[in-house]
Scaffold this motif. Structure first.
Motif, PDB file in Angstrom:
ATOM      1  N   LEU A 109       0.696  -1.242   0.109  1.00  0.00           N
ATOM      2  CA  LEU A 109       0.217   0.133  -0.005  1.00  0.00           C
ATOM      3  C   LEU A 109       0.835   0.976   0.079  1.00  0.00           C
ATOM      4  O   LEU A 109       1.277   1.921   1.042  1.00  0.00           O
ATOM      5  N   LEU A 110       1.183   1.739  -1.056  1.00  0.00           N
ATOM      6  CA  LEU A 110       2.204   2.631  -1.283  1.00  0.00           C
ATOM      7  C   LEU A 110       1.875   4.202  -1.352  1.00  0.00           C
ATOM      8  O   LEU A 110       2.896   4.905  -1.628  1.00  0.00           O
ATOM      9  N   SER A 111       0.312   4.301  -1.259  1.00  0.00           N
ATOM     10  CA  SER A 111       0.116   5.852  -1.210  1.00  0.00           C
ATOM     11  C   SER A 111       0.684   6.573  -2.374  1.00  0.00           C
ATOM     12  O   SER A 111       1.469   7.614  -2.287  1.00  0.00           O
ATOM     13  N   PRO A 112       0.591   5.974  -3.742  1.00  0.00           N
ATOM     14  CA  PRO A 112       1.255   6.741  -4.792  1.00  0.00           C
ATOM     15  C   PRO A 112       1.116   8.214  -5.125  1.00  0.00           C
ATOM     16  O   PRO A 112       2.118   8.829  -5.604  1.00  0.00           O
ATOM     17  N   PHE A 113      -0.183   8.617  -4.668  1.00  0.00           N
ATOM     18  CA  PHE A 113      -0.639   9.912  -4.822  1.00  0.00           C
ATOM     19  C   PHE A 113       0.115  10.922  -3.991  1.00  0.00           C
ATOM     20  O   PHE A 113       0.077  12.151  -4.061  1.00  0.00           O
ATOM     21  N   GLN A 114       0.812  10.254  -2.890  1.00  0.00           N
ATOM     22  CA  GLN A 114       1.304  11.363  -1.825  1.00  0.00           C
ATOM     23  C   GLN A 114       2.912  10.944  -1.576  1.00  0.00           C
ATOM     24  O   GLN A 114       3.406  11.590  -0.618  1.00  0.00           O
ATOM     25  N   SER A 115       3.255  10.046  -2.378  1.00  0.00           N
ATOM     26  CA  SER A 115       4.598   9.471  -2.256  1.00  0.00           C
ATOM     27  C   SER A 115       5.836   9.756  -3.070  1.00  0.00           C
ATOM     28  O   SER A 115       6.273   8.970  -3.801  1.00  0.00           O
ATOM     29  N   ARG A 116       5.687  11.115  -3.446  1.00  0.00           N
ATOM     30  CA  ARG A 116       6.747  11.647  -4.407  1.00  0.00           C
ATOM     31  C   ARG A 116       8.245  11.129  -4.111  1.00  0.00           C
ATOM     32  O   ARG A 116       8.753  10.409  -5.225  1.00  0.00           O
ATOM     33  N   ALA A 131       1.260  -0.826  -6.442  1.00  0.00           N
ATOM     34  CA  ALA A 131       0.286  -0.215  -5.401  1.00  0.00           C
ATOM     35  C   ALA A 131      -0.804  -1.021  -5.304  1.00  0.00           C
ATOM     36  O   ALA A 131      -1.868  -1.169  -6.034  1.00  0.00           O
ATOM     37  N   MET A 132      -0.991  -1.663  -4.128  1.00  0.00           N
ATOM     38  CA  MET A 132      -2.163  -2.597  -3.742  1.00  0.00           C
ATOM     39  C   MET A 132      -3.470  -1.465  -3.798  1.00  0.00           C
ATOM     40  O   MET A 132      -4.659  -1.939  -4.064  1.00  0.00           O
ATOM     41  N   GLU A 133      -3.441  -0.086  -3.677  1.00  0.00           N
ATOM     42  CA  GLU A 133      -4.618   0.586  -3.724  1.00  0.00           C
ATOM     43  C   GLU A 133      -5.028   0.688  -5.092  1.00  0.00           C
ATOM     44  O   GLU A 133      -6.346   1.163  -5.411  1.00  0.00           O
ATOM     45  N   LEU A 134      -4.300   0.393  -6.137  1.00  0.00           N
ATOM     46  CA  LEU A 134      -4.738   0.556  -7.554  1.00  0.00           C
ATOM     47  C   LEU A 134      -5.079  -0.689  -8.039  1.00  0.00           C
ATOM     48  O   LEU A 134      -5.392  -0.692  -9.189  1.00  0.00           O
ATOM     49  N   ILE A 273     -12.116   8.700  -1.059  1.00  0.00           N
ATOM     50  CA  ILE A 273     -11.765   8.513  -2.551  1.00  0.00           C
ATOM     51  C   ILE A 273     -10.226   8.178  -2.430  1.00  0.00           C
ATOM     52  O   ILE A 273      -9.661   9.316  -1.943  1.00  0.00           O
ATOM     53  N   PRO A 274      -9.539   7.208  -2.875  1.00  0.00           N
ATOM     54  CA  PRO A 274      -8.355   6.867  -2.903  1.00  0.00           C
ATOM     55  C   PRO A 274      -7.462   8.171  -3.725  1.00  0.00           C
ATOM     56  O   PRO A 274      -7.903   8.482  -4.616  1.00  0.00           O
ATOM     57  N   GLY A 275      -6.577   8.523  -2.793  1.00  0.00           N
ATOM     58  CA  GLY A 275      -5.776   9.773  -3.630  1.00  0.00           C
ATOM     59  C   GLY A 275      -6.348  10.934  -3.657  1.00  0.00           C
ATOM     60  O   GLY A 275      -5.849  11.972  -4.158  1.00  0.00           O
ATOM     61  N   ARG A 276      -7.498  11.159  -3.111  1.00  0.00           N
ATOM     62  CA  ARG A 276      -8.256  12.525  -3.033  1.00  0.00           C
ATOM     63  C   ARG A 276      -8.524  12.788  -1.594  1.00  0.00           C
ATOM     64  O   ARG A 276      -8.880  12.034  -0.961  1.00  0.00           O
ATOM     65  N   PRO A 277      -8.933  14.304  -1.260  1.00  0.00           N
ATOM     66  CA  PRO A 277      -9.412  14.458  -0.015  1.00  0.00           C
ATOM     67  C   PRO A 277     -10.890  13.952  -0.045  1.00  0.00           C
ATOM     68  O   PRO A 277     -11.603  13.762  -0.817  1.00  0.00           O
TER      69      PRO A 277
END
Length: 391
Positions: A109-116, A131-134, A273-277
């Protein structure tokens, strides 16, 4: 021959019981053994290498791994530098990425949208990051969907938290002092977490209503014995998620929801919503119209919360209404959530293990959409665009 490493979570608790931190481990001993046997039937080979103490906070001792054929616990400070597949729960520290061999496959679970920074390191080391979220929400991938497996645990825990924090009994009680009517509970969002919250609250004896802007959720809600709040708005979107509402739709649903919230003893919100507020659904005005002593348990707190007054990781009171901003709930049930997450990984990876090696097919309907970095580039268009927009 493929070597698999299970890392000790970098965000694991630094102290004893009750300390904050990640308690899950990517593979429990049983699933680690099954994955080792999927790679090789040779019982004398160590296929899965587990960092020392990786399962400590999920109550899987090092000895439990060492007792499993094909699994070996590394000594403290030792790492499996030649591992071709690295499994984690939360995003690892950048320093761990730097220690991996080029071409290593990283799954978690790599939090790709927040893990630059993490993804930049993966690019530099030519790491293939999945990424398991995807994991796409298709029938074939249901057994691999970690978001769903962990959300089920979150929904269960949220209902128990609501019952604990509420100022009334959940079930109807008949006593010598009279009959006490059951609590009125509203669950906002009828996804996996919401449905589990509904089922758990019903088992506890509460009267349950559900709110969801996807019309398709009604059948599932009613099958659990709850009643659907009808707002006249259908916002069903792609991939099983709700689309964003228009201003008029938002006003219509807010009016209908506020009326029901004013009579509730407990509210559980699950709209994330994954990757969004997280969408703001419960306003301050709605909270002020709620009954004194009622409680809101906000499962969407990690994304900022579904309630305007939620403070992630804190419990606050406003106008005699308690608002609980829960964080990282699956980590609070680490035995079962680790087992479920491990099975998600097993189901994802074993179809691509051939002759003792991991052979990923990036045209596959599951692997392709969840691949974030490969061959020194960010290959997931959505992640790349989101990171560019934040730059």
């Amino acid at each position: 021959m493929l070597t698999i490493r299970v890392v000790r979570e970098s965000r694991a608790p630094s102290a004893g019981p009750g300390a904050p931190g990640e308690r899950r481990v990517a593979l429990d001993p049983t699933t680690a053994g099954k994955l080792a046997r999927a790679v090789s039937a040779d019982a004398d080979q160590s296929i899965v290498m587990v960092d020392a103490g990786a399962g400590r906070f999920s109550h899987f001792a090092d000895a439990a791994y060492d007792d499993v054929s094909g699994v070996q616990v590394l000594e403290a400070g030792q790492h499996a530098e030649d591992a071709g597949l690295v499994l984690c729960v939360r995003p690892p520290e950048p320093e761990l990425i730097d220690s991996l061999a080029e071409g290593t496959v990283l799954v978690g679970l790599l939090s790709p949208f927040q893990s630059r920074e993490l993804l930049e390191r993966c690019k530099a080391r030519r790491i293939t990051a999945l990424a398991m979220e995807l994991v796409p929400r298709i029938s074939r991938a249901q057994s691999m969907d970690a978001l769903s497996s962990q959300a089920a645990a979150a929904g269960y825990h949220a209902a128990l938290t609501a019952a604990h924090e509420a100022s009334v009994f959940f079930p109807m009680l008949t006593t010598a002092a009279g009959t006490i009517r059951p609590a009125r509970v509203i669950v906002v969002g009828a996804g996996v977490a919401g449905l589990q919250a509904i089922a758990t609250a019903r088992r506890l004896g509460a009267q349950v209503w559900a709110y969801d802007i996807r019309a398709a959720a009604r059948e599932q809600v009613e099958s659990l014995g709850a009643r659907m709040i009808d707002t006249g708005v259908d916002a069903s979107g792609e991939g099983g998620y709700a689309r964003e509402l228009t201003d008029d739709e938002r006003a219509a649903q807010a009016e209908a929801l506020a009326k029901h919230l004013s009579t509730a003893h407990a509210v559980i919100t699950t709209a994330a919503i994954p990757g969004r507020p997280s969408p703001k659904i419960i306003t301050e005005d709605m909270v002020e119209r709620m009954q004194p002593g009622s409680v809101i348990v906000d499962l969407a707190a990690e994304g900022g919360g579904n309630c305007e007054l939620t403070r992630p990781g804190e419990t606050v009171e406003h106008n005699d209404v308690k608002i609980v901003g829960l964080l990282d709930i699956p980590s609070q049930l680490p035995v079962n959530t680790s087992e479920m997450y491990g099975k998600n990984l097993f189901n994802l990876l074993t179809p691509f293990i051939r002759d003792g090696e991991l052979v990923l097919d990036f045209d596959d309907a599951v692997i392709g959409p969840m691949c974030v970095t490969r061959d020194g580039d960010i290959v997931h268009e959505g992640v790349r665009k989101a990171l560019e927009d934040k730059a």
